[in-house]
Design an enzyme around this catalytic site. Structure first.
Site, PDB file in Angstrom:
ATOM      1  N   HIS A 125       0.812  -1.217   0.000  1.00 38.47           N
ATOM      2  CA  HIS A 125       0.000   0.000   0.000  1.00 38.47           C
ATOM      3  C   HIS A 125       0.849   1.273   0.000  1.00 38.47           C
ATOM      4  O   HIS A 125       0.347   2.353  -0.295  1.00 38.47           O
ATOM      5  CB  HIS A 125      -0.994   0.005   1.173  1.00 38.47           C
ATOM      6  CG  HIS A 125      -0.383   0.253   2.525  1.00 38.47           C
ATOM      7  ND1 HIS A 125      -0.092  -0.761   3.414  1.00 38.47           N
ATOM      8  CD2 HIS A 125      -0.023   1.397   3.147  1.00 38.47           C
ATOM      9  CE1 HIS A 125       0.407  -0.235   4.526  1.00 38.47           C
ATOM     10  NE2 HIS A 125       0.458   1.075   4.380  1.00 38.47           N
ATOM     11  N   ASP A 155       0.279  -7.613   1.434  1.00 39.11           N
ATOM     12  CA  ASP A 155       0.652  -6.208   1.603  1.00 39.11           C
ATOM     13  C   ASP A 155       2.170  -6.044   1.631  1.00 39.11           C
ATOM     14  O   ASP A 155       2.717  -5.302   2.454  1.00 39.11           O
ATOM     15  CB  ASP A 155       0.029  -5.620   2.872  1.00 39.11           C
ATOM     16  CG  ASP A 155       0.099  -4.087   2.885  1.00 39.11           C
ATOM     17  OD1 ASP A 155       0.209  -3.496   1.790  1.00 39.11           O
ATOM     18  OD2 ASP A 155       0.062  -3.488   3.982  1.00 39.11           O
ATOM     19  N   ASN A 230       5.017   4.928   9.203  1.00 43.00           N
ATOM     20  CA  ASN A 230       5.833   3.802   9.636  1.00 43.00           C
ATOM     21  C   ASN A 230       5.638   2.580   8.739  1.00 43.00           C
ATOM     22  O   ASN A 230       6.420   1.628   8.810  1.00 43.00           O
ATOM     23  CB  ASN A 230       5.499   3.390  11.072  1.00 43.00           C
ATOM     24  CG  ASN A 230       6.284   4.159  12.107  1.00 43.00           C
ATOM     25  OD1 ASN A 230       5.739   5.017  12.788  1.00 43.00           O
ATOM     26  ND2 ASN A 230       7.567   3.860  12.247  1.00 43.00           N
ATOM     27  N   SER A 231       4.586   2.579   7.929  1.00 41.60           N
ATOM     28  CA  SER A 231       4.285   1.421   7.094  1.00 41.60           C
ATOM     29  C   SER A 231       5.489   1.037   6.242  1.00 41.60           C
ATOM     30  O   SER A 231       6.074   1.870   5.559  1.00 41.60           O
ATOM     31  CB  SER A 231       3.101   1.724   6.179  1.00 41.60           C
ATOM     32  OG  SER A 231       1.912   1.864   6.915  1.00 41.60           O
ATOM     33  N   LEU A 285      -3.770 -26.089   0.671  1.00 38.89           N
ATOM     34  CA  LEU A 285      -4.159 -27.212   1.507  1.00 38.89           C
ATOM     35  C   LEU A 285      -5.203 -28.086   0.826  1.00 38.89           C
ATOM     36  O   LEU A 285      -5.096 -29.311   0.824  1.00 38.89           O
ATOM     37  CB  LEU A 285      -4.698 -26.693   2.845  1.00 38.89           C
ATOM     38  CG  LEU A 285      -5.182 -27.730   3.856  1.00 38.89           C
ATOM     39  CD1 LEU A 285      -4.025 -28.616   4.298  1.00 38.89           C
ATOM     40  CD2 LEU A 285      -5.809 -27.028   5.069  1.00 38.89           C
TER      41      LEU A 285
END
Length: 485
Positions: A125, A155, A230-231, A285
């Protein structure tokens, strides 16, 4: 020397806790041989102990990321906000009063250099839709960056700095599966664009799910202050290893409330390798289940609620070939506990393809180890993607046969079946019929639809009709309607 420093830091932290509860810090526990000597700092050097050496080691590898993207929008006349104007003209002139114009959006975030050649990991993002990416290092050097690849589902994104002529500082990966609640951590990033900032805290929780819209969720939660900007920054342990990439916060005010989330390093490593190689594929799975509640635990004679109760296994899937059955409770993957479907999915997705995974399951109260192969989701049946045209309620849709590979690609249940609508064109009959991407076509004019080929036959047979009856499944509910064209 560093190990001694770490030991002192931990001792000081314990002393602080002791003083708060009013216990004599010089007292010795007498009840067992594991007693710990809790004492106050005895020298000025001990009082001055800090995280400074750790910050000097890791901060140079955390970068600021500045992006620019061009957004097209229509200029709107002030009359559009006038109720009198809307009453008489509505939105009929929506495209006439404003020609498209371009607007530049700028944003900022953080990233982590994970290789000396200029490979940077950040959040999807942070760079999504960017036309230009500029990276600023800790020492104020600036580099243009190219996007190597991006994965919205986790992300995560990988960048490569241009024109790197010297070895850059990098943070080595740690083992996020070895992280425990209570471990000391540092969060490093560029909050609110004020410049590189370091905050400290502990690991508050592990395997947090349901935090964002991504479907591979098993976040590390920390109380180290994380804020917008901070991302993509680093979450490091006291050994200077990268244990996570900061990704999200829980907040009602826009600022830090002490609840931050980081993508675990083991997931970052898998995604990074896939994006760099251009072949990001994950094991699947081939089974679905639910978290074990207290009521389920009681009915299954479990001592406590834990694990994932399997309620469906796809024939021929890795789970089926490994012997997994409906009614089994999966409690661990390769020795790592799982307590909900998201965590089970995460554990499988972080494993290497073409190897085996060990599932520890409870079957009728008895622990059993199953070995299943790790493979990518198959393209069966073939997608047969098609765009529907002509005079029918589905005109303007793009449809496909759902299969495990497609389901994994778009982030839905890999056991889903049927004919799915992938997209709906603007100003189409399908848009006016209120069909949406993600709808499954269940029935057309009384005929049950089981494949794209079958659907096309039904549409051709109804070309001369004016009255149409259709049924679609949306969010688990079947919606029916009659339309006159």
């Amino acid at each position: 020397m560093q190990a001694k420093w770490i030991s002192t830091i931990l001792t000081v932290a314990m002393i602080s806790m002791t003083v708060i509860v009013g216990v004599n810090p010089m007292a010795h526990a007498q009840n067992d041989e594991l007693a710990v000597d809790r004492r106050l700092p005895t020298s000025q050097a001990e009082v001055k102990m800090s995280f400074s050496p750790l910050v000097k080691q890791t901060a140079p590898a955390v970068v600021n990321i500045y992006t620019k993207k061009v957004v097209a929008e229509r200029a709107r006349t002030p009359f559009f906000n006038d109720p009198f104007f809307k009453q008489f003209f509505g939105n009929r002139f929506g495209g006439a009063f404003g020609a498209p114009r371009q607007r530049v959006e700028r944003s900022l975030g953080s990233g982590v250099i994970v290789s000396g050649d200029g490979t940077v990991v950040t959040n999807h993002h942070v760079i999504s839709g960017a036309s230009e990416i500029r990276v600023v290092l800790h020492d104020n050097r600036e580099f243009d960056a190219d996007l190597v690849g991006s994965d919205e589902r986790t992300d995560l994104a990988v960048l490569k700095l241009r024109d790197v002529d010297n070895e850059l500082p990098a943070i080595p990966f740690g083992d996020s599966d070895a992280v425990e609640v209570g471990d000391l951590v540092l969060a490093i990033g560029n909050p609110f664009g004020v410049g590189q900032t370091v905050t400290s805290g502990i690991v508050s929780a592990l395997a947090r799910a349901g935090v964002t819209g991504q479907d591979f969720q098993s976040f590390i939660q920390t109380d180290a202050a994380i804020n917008p900007g901070n991302s993509g920054g680093a979450l490091v342990d006291i050994d200077g290893k990268l244990i996570g990439v900061n990704s999200a916060i829980f907040t009602k005010s826009g600022g830090s409330n002490g609840i931050g989330f980081a993508v675990p390093a083991n997931m970052v490593k898998v995604v990074m390798r896939g994006l760099i190689s251009g072949d990001l594929r994950r094991p699947w799975l081939g089974a679905a289940g639910q978290a074990v509640t207290a009521d389920l635990a009681s009915s299954l004679d479990l001592d406590r609620p834990h694990g994932v109760l399997i309620n469906k296994v796809r024939e021929g899937s890795p789970a089926a070939r490994g012997g997994l059955q409906s009614g089994d409770v999966v409690i661990a993957v390769n020795g790592l506990a799982v307590d909900n479907p998201n965590e089970l999915k995460f554990r499988i997705a972080t494993l290497e393809l073409d190897q085996d995974a060990e599932l520890l399951v409870l079957r009728r109260g008895v622990e059993t180890v199953l070995v299943m192969p790790l493979e990518v989701a198959p393209e069966l049946p073939a997608r047969d993607e098609s765009v529907i045209e002509g005079r029918n309620p589905f005109s303007g849709t793009k449809i496909a046969n759902m299969n495990p590979a497609l389901a994994d690609e778009i982030g839905v249940d890999t056991l889903s079946e049927g004919v799915i609508i992938l997209a709906v064109a603007r100003d189409s009959l399908a848009r006016r019929t209120r069909l949406k991407a993600g709808d499954y076509i269940v029935e057309v004019n009384g005929v049950t639809i089981d494949s794209v080929a079958h659907f096309k036959e039904v549409i051709r047979a109804g070309e001369s009709r004016r009255e149409w009856r259709i049924a679609v499944k949306r969010d688990g509910k079947v919606l029916t309607g009659e339309f006159t064209l």
